[in-house]
Design an enzyme around this catalytic site. Sequence first.
Site, short mmCIF file in Angstrom:
data_model
loop_
_atom_site.label_atom_id
_atom_site.label_comp_id
_atom_site.label_asym_id
_atom_site.label_seq_id
_atom_site.Cartn_x
_atom_site.Cartn_y
_atom_site.Cartn_z
N GLY A 39 0.80 -1.24 0.00
CA GLY A 39 0.00 0.00 0.00
C GLY A 39 0.82 1.28 0.00
O GLY A 39 1.80 1.41 -0.72
N ASP A 41 2.76 2.37 2.32
CA ASP A 41 4.11 2.09 2.85
C ASP A 41 5.04 1.66 1.71
O ASP A 41 6.15 2.19 1.54
CB ASP A 41 3.99 0.96 3.88
CG ASP A 41 5.11 0.94 4.90
OD1 ASP A 41 5.10 0.04 5.76
OD2 ASP A 41 6.00 1.82 4.84
N SER A 130 -5.18 3.21 7.97
CA SER A 130 -5.84 2.00 8.50
C SER A 130 -6.99 1.49 7.65
O SER A 130 -7.57 0.44 7.98
CB SER A 130 -6.37 2.22 9.93
OG SER A 130 -5.30 2.12 10.86
N GLY A 132 -6.99 0.38 4.57
CA GLY A 132 -6.62 -0.63 3.56
C GLY A 132 -6.40 -1.97 4.22
O GLY A 132 -7.34 -2.60 4.73
N TYR A 134 -5.44 -2.71 7.00
CA TYR A 134 -5.84 -2.78 8.42
C TYR A 134 -7.36 -2.78 8.61
O TYR A 134 -7.84 -2.86 9.74
CB TYR A 134 -5.17 -1.67 9.21
CG TYR A 134 -3.70 -1.97 9.56
CD1 TYR A 134 -3.10 -3.17 9.17
CD2 TYR A 134 -2.93 -1.07 10.27
CE1 TYR A 134 -1.78 -3.45 9.48
CE2 TYR A 134 -1.61 -1.34 10.59
CZ TYR A 134 -1.04 -2.55 10.20
OH TYR A 134 0.28 -2.82 10.51
N1 APR Z 1 -1.58 7.02 -2.29
C1 APR Z 1 -2.66 7.28 -1.51
N2 APR Z 1 -3.39 6.34 -0.90
C2 APR Z 1 -3.01 5.05 -1.11
C3 APR Z 1 -1.90 4.69 -1.91
C4 APR Z 1 -1.17 5.75 -2.50
N3 APR Z 1 -0.09 5.53 -3.28
N4 APR Z 1 -1.78 3.32 -1.90
C5 APR Z 1 -2.79 2.86 -1.15
N5 APR Z 1 -3.54 3.89 -0.67
C6 APR Z 1 -4.73 3.86 0.18
C7 APR Z 1 -5.48 2.57 0.27
O1 APR Z 1 -6.43 2.49 -0.78
C8 APR Z 1 -6.17 2.74 1.62
O2 APR Z 1 -7.35 3.51 1.43
O3 APR Z 1 -4.26 4.11 1.50
C9 APR Z 1 -5.20 3.58 2.43
C10 APR Z 1 -4.42 2.83 3.50
O4 APR Z 1 -4.12 1.54 3.00
P1 APR Z 1 -2.77 0.77 3.40
O5 APR Z 1 -1.64 1.35 2.67
O6 APR Z 1 -3.07 -0.69 3.24
O7 APR Z 1 -2.54 1.10 4.95
P2 APR Z 1 -3.23 0.51 6.25
O8 APR Z 1 -4.63 0.10 6.02
O9 APR Z 1 -2.94 1.54 7.29
O10 APR Z 1 -2.39 -0.81 6.54
C11 APR Z 1 -1.04 -0.67 6.93
O11 APR Z 1 -0.29 -2.21 5.27
O12 APR Z 1 1.19 -1.64 3.64
C12 APR Z 1 1.08 -2.25 4.87
O13 APR Z 1 3.20 -1.91 5.92
C13 APR Z 1 1.83 -1.52 5.92
O14 APR Z 1 1.50 -3.26 7.52
C14 APR Z 1 1.09 -1.96 7.15
C15 APR Z 1 -0.35 -1.99 6.68
#
Ligand code: APR
Length: 188
Positions: A39, A41, A130, A132, A134
Amino acid sequence: MYSLDYNCTKISLLQGDIIDQETEAIVNAANSSLMGGGGVDGAIHRAGGASIMLQCLQIRKKEWPNGLPAGEAVITTGGNLRARYVIHTVGPIWKGGSSGEEEKLASCHENSLRVALVKKLKSVSFPAISTGAYGYPVSLASNVALKAVKKTLDSEPVAKGGLHEIRFVLFTLGDYEAYVTAMKAVFH
Ligand code: APR
């Protein structure tokens, strides 16, 4: 784009990719290891380059040897990103809503803004933390996020020389619409 001004700070919502933002800082939805992931990260580490990971390793070693707890925030430079800084925060994993998820998600936003204010930054972009991997329902998370922003702007002396812009960058139209709904509920 949907935006409003509150206590001398512009709060804006847009659909897009957080790594494209030219705000001084962008917020990473990290995990406790700070060692990257998918995502947001994954996108930030891919685009920002190895220097971000090296700084995260230092942070783990010196400040958070057991990992960054949910709700906390730390800052690194932005490496190859347009943003000068990355604020790494760890959102709560959604477990149904009665395990302190709301408080931890609010802390992610409050602590990220506090880190930005200490650094005297003028602009910060948040993703939908959180919502995505999470699993936090975006209709709930958006309300928590915007309430936390309002609480910070009401409490921290940011009016003079504080944050000029707080931006939420939503990856999907559905998430963008959820944040617009939440923004209207929290600020109007
Ligand atoms: N730009 C903006 N938003 C994004 C992007 C991007 N490039 N990529 C994904 N998203 C959105 C997703 O669609 C979601 O709505 O960011 C939101 C958060 O999703 P995640 O990145 O999965 O973060 P989260 O739900 O907080 O989960 C964190 O996922 O990637 C791993 O290492 C991270 O273990 C941690 C967990």
